[in-house]
Structures are given as structure tokens and as C-alpha cells.
Design an enzyme around this catalytic site. Sequence first.
Site, PDB file in Angstrom:
ATOM      1  N   ASP A 105       0.832  -1.211   0.000  1.00 41.18           N
ATOM      2  CA  ASP A 105       0.000   0.000   0.000  1.00 41.18           C
ATOM      3  C   ASP A 105       0.860   1.253   0.000  1.00 41.18           C
ATOM      4  O   ASP A 105       0.434   2.300   0.455  1.00 41.18           O
ATOM      5  CB  ASP A 105      -0.948  -0.005   1.201  1.00 41.18           C
ATOM      6  CG  ASP A 105      -0.211  -0.080   2.527  1.00 41.18           C
ATOM      7  OD1 ASP A 105       1.010  -0.306   2.517  1.00 41.18           O
ATOM      8  OD2 ASP A 105      -0.865   0.112   3.565  1.00 41.18           O
ATOM      9  N   LYS A 156       4.943   5.576  18.960  1.00 43.46           N
ATOM     10  CA  LYS A 156       4.579   6.880  18.385  1.00 43.46           C
ATOM     11  C   LYS A 156       4.879   8.009  19.375  1.00 43.46           C
ATOM     12  O   LYS A 156       4.451   7.922  20.528  1.00 43.46           O
ATOM     13  CB  LYS A 156       3.081   6.909  18.073  1.00 43.46           C
ATOM     14  CG  LYS A 156       2.675   5.928  17.026  1.00 43.46           C
ATOM     15  CD  LYS A 156       1.177   5.912  16.861  1.00 43.46           C
ATOM     16  CE  LYS A 156       0.785   4.861  15.836  1.00 43.46           C
ATOM     17  NZ  LYS A 156      -0.625   4.661  15.698  1.00 43.46           N
ATOM     18  N   ASP A 214       2.354   6.497   2.119  1.00 46.30           N
ATOM     19  CA  ASP A 214       1.581   5.343   2.578  1.00 46.30           C
ATOM     20  C   ASP A 214       0.122   5.700   2.314  1.00 46.30           C
ATOM     21  O   ASP A 214      -0.386   6.702   2.818  1.00 46.30           O
ATOM     22  CB  ASP A 214       1.915   5.183   4.062  1.00 46.30           C
ATOM     23  CG  ASP A 214       0.839   4.520   4.868  1.00 46.30           C
ATOM     24  OD1 ASP A 214      -0.084   3.945   4.295  1.00 46.30           O
ATOM     25  OD2 ASP A 214       0.961   4.567   6.110  1.00 46.30           O
TER      26      ASP A 214
END
Length: 349
Positions: A105, A156, A214
Amino acid sequence: MKAVVLVGGEGTRLRPLTETVPKPLLPIVNRPLLHRVLDHLAEHGVNEVIASSPYLEESFATFIAERHGDPRITWITEREPLGTGGAIVNALPRLDGTFLVLNGDILTDLDLAAMLEFHHRQSAVATISLHRVEDARPFGLVVSETDGRVLEFREKPVELVPGDINAGTYVLEPRAIDGWKPDRTISIEREIFPSLIEGGAPVYSHLSDAYWLDLGTPQKYLQAHFDILEGKVAGIRCPAPFRAETATVDLEARLGRWVVIGEHAVVDAGAEIEDSVVLDAASVGAGARVVESILGPGAVVEPNATVIGSVLAEGARVKAGAEVEGARISPGQSAGGVRPSGGLSAETH
Ligand code: GTP
């Protein structure tokens, strides 16, 4: 040279488009992303790709039957979602040396030959391509030494910080995945790489300034089109706006520069389209306005409707004169039925 291409995710963030079309098969400027990924691999000498998907497997069968030339595709059945690592472990019996792994992807013009060369020079067991972002909050970070040796995968970040993120392309030696049992759900990012690093294996990162996107969300999906139209992706050139050869666009329709119209799509007189992608066989009726939206295959915007910041799945419809903003309309559903109060409602037919 062989490559494993990961195509089996459900693409939840791109719903409802991905309810009928797997994310890697969505067209990017009139050509399914997976064709573009495979073309890129063929250019770098990959002659066999191994892939599997528990999700919408039959759509891939059609794609494979229609694809000609390199690389050859070997399809493996994946009954339950095995995750990014499990899909690679299941491909192991078909691998016979250094191989590539790509997330299916991602749109990138990464120089795979340079990455392979780096991998061999470092005698790495795994090399992870990195991409530098200004805001790393949506991504986990990869922390490396100056020579590229990976030290850790970090969660993250909470604050807006720049950083190097995992770009979803790897070079692996088969021994990098030895010892993992087949038919189990495994994440390469969260399990296999951290375990290799913990065990002291030579895992390296390769930072590049290649184009990288992405395609996870509708905004990113649109962005990929705008970037291609702007000529930012090496090797893909097309006019802006782009209309497929079999599309019918009335002379009195107005297309902005950042617009892609797919095969057999129809745009009628007086329609206005800006910053949007209209997929195959979708139609925009006379006087309708479509802005920052994605119209899925066969979707219909009836005359004088307004569609802003919305995603219409395959066969979805916005009724004549209706206005929708920020809508997600499921496959085959309609929006724009007028309630007695005059508000909008979504209805299924
Ligand atoms: P979201 O649901 O929106 O996160 O999308 P996704 O799961 O399709 O994509 P994600 O970014 O999480 O996955 C990265 C890549 O791995 C994508 O190309 C997916 O198609 C693929 N992938 C994810 N899970 C699986 C799986 O269980 N099996 C296989 N074969 N591929 C997978």
C-alpha cells in the site's frame, strides 16, 4: 530475485472504498497500485513475487489473471489474517536467498538496487528502509546509529517531532525469520524486528530521500494522485488533469488541475470537479459539484448535487440536488433523501 508483497490488510482507514476493492488494487491515476508496485520490482530485477490475502482474495485472482509479464506471481492461501510477519513466515518455503518485502500500500520510487547493495555491504540479516517525516506522531520511530545499525523501535511520539519512520520496504535474509512457526499471527514490526535486535543480529536501516507515501487514508490516497500529477514520482508522467481514454467529459464541464477521471467515467455539462478522483464508470451529473472527494467505481453523483470532502464506495449515490460534506457512503447506498425536516439522510436500496 524474489519479493514478498504484503497485500492482505483490510484497509480499515480507507473504508468504505476498501469494502469491495482491496487497498493495493485501488487505481492510482488509472492503474491499480499493485501494478505500479510490481512494475517497480520488475525494473529492479525481481522475477517472482509471493503474495497472499485472507481479505477479498477473489479480487486478487482476477488481477493476477489479467497481469502479464514480470514478475511472476506465486499466490499462497492465507485463511486467517497472519499479520505482516506471519505472511512472510508462510512464504519461507518458497524463498531461496536474500529477498525483498514490500508493503503493498505504498507508493515509492525507492532505489531498491542501492538498498540491496547497502544490505550486502553491511552483511545485514535485515535492512529496513526509512523515510524522514517532519511530524512523526502518527508513526513509530526507528532509532539507528550513524552507520545505520538499528538500536530500537520507539512507540509513536506524543509531541510534534521530526523523525525516521519505517517505510515498509525490507531486505531480508531467510535466517531473519527462522524459528517463527508458520500459520500464526505475527507482526514483523512489533515482534520479528525487535526480537532480532534484542538477540544482537545485524539489523540495519537505510534512509533515503525517495518519494514515499503510505496510502492508508482517503487524504493520502488523494495526495498520491496530486503528487503524480505534479510530477513528483519518478517514472510516472501524466497530464493534469488526467482523463482516461474511455472517459466522457462534456466540453462544458470544468475540471480543476488536480483531478483524475477513470475509464468509462462520465462527467456531464456544467459539472465542476476540483481536487478529486473519479474512479472507473463513476458519473457526475449536469451541474453537480465535486470537491476533495473520491468517487468509487460506478458511483453516481446525480445532477446539481454537491459533494465535498467525501468518499463514495463502489456504486454509492448522491441524489439530485443534495449536498453532502465529509460523508462516507457505503457500497450501493444512497445519500440525499430529503427528510420532512429538509435534512439529509442516508438510505439503503
Ligand atoms: P488499516 O486497516 O487501515 O491499518 O490498513 P491495512 O491493515 O491494510 O494496512 P497496514 O498499514 O496495517 O498494513 C501494512 C501492509 O501489510 C499493507 O500492505 C497490508 O495489506 C499488509 N497486511 C496487513 N495485515 C496483513 C495480514 O494479516 N496478512 C497479509 N498478507 N498482509 C497484511
